[in-house]
Design an enzyme around this catalytic site. Sequence first.
Site, short mmCIF file in Angstrom:
data_model
loop_
_atom_site.label_atom_id
_atom_site.label_comp_id
_atom_site.label_asym_id
_atom_site.label_seq_id
_atom_site.Cartn_x
_atom_site.Cartn_y
_atom_site.Cartn_z
CG ASP A 102 35.32 33.80 81.22
OD1 ASP A 102 35.30 34.76 80.43
OD2 ASP A 102 36.12 33.72 82.15
CG ASP B 80 36.57 38.45 77.94
OD1 ASP B 80 36.55 39.27 77.00
OD2 ASP B 80 37.05 38.72 79.06
#
Length: 375
Positions: free
Chosen positions: A195, A222
């Site tokens: 992230d 991600d």
Amino acid sequence: MPSHLPLPLSRRGLLLAGAGAGAALGLAPGRARAAARPRPFGRYGSPADRATPTTLYVDQDGRGDFSTVQAAVTAAAGSGWTLVIAPGTYRETVAVDATRTEATWIGASRDPRDVVIVYDNAAGTPKPDGSGTYGTTGSATTTVQADGFTARWITFANDWLRADHPGSTGTQAVAIKVQGDRSAFHHCRFLGHQDTLYADSRALTAFARQYYADCYVEGDVDFVFGRATAVYENCHFRTLDRADLAGAPYGFVFAPSTAVANPRGYLVSRSRVGSAAPDAFYKLARPWVPGSDPTARPMLTVRDTRLGAGIDAVAPYTDMSAAYPWQDQRFAEYRDTGPGAEITVPENRPQLTDEEAESATREIYLGDWAPWKEC
């Protein structure tokens, strides 16, 4: 398998130096350059020769108006302030609230390796007041809620490492969360693991436009995610190697969470995706449908971009949840090149037609805002 990076530096040293973004530069060389620089603010003036009345100078060695970025942000109330930041590593968290609009941050040396804003909170890090953990949003080293924010030649980093926290489950560690409309980043670096770059908006109904040009982003899980309408142009995305996993996939580059009502999600154009991991150990994307918005329909278009061998060409997309299969989302490619872009299973690589590609441009995505003209 791509060659690995030199080993003498620690992983944190490599992170801050920007693994793969050029020669590995530890913190000490960066500080040495800063200390030797007689004009820490370069061409941008000084407190004694202020470029404009609304320019503030930040230097951790005491030669500016403030020694921390957050102190300068706090002082810059209202709209239209410019922060010129001298070379150095600023270990702090920084928050720009929605009232501080049209702000500009400039790395004074015009080399993003020289100005690093970094901290090491993760989602699972306990808050000092005992009220729980930070969560993903709270882990961000830098948070920008204001509209009209621009940054140039700055590194935004989160150097929280899984290896330092065995058994931790809250491993999301955001380098920057951007929520404002008309947010632009030129020649910046975003360093982290999970992230890294949270390109989002202030509310589900807010369609925040963001532009990233000539930037470098690295991570593993991600590491570019959120619901913003974001254009990434001439950027380098780099997937990291992982010693904590025995096999693929190591992670996912993009995880958009575009609101169903938003006709524009993420657009990646004329960029490249490289890797420090074994071939085919990364997925290009998976859709994120958060619990706060179960109607989300994530959107990602990757066009005219080189996908290196680290991307799984056979199955570049996967599900984050079986309830929201990636095939039901808005994923597409157009004229991509490289081993990771090879089309071996056509149903796994949705492609835009030439006519559809005419709408997949920065002008269409960003409308009346043209940040590339501000460079």
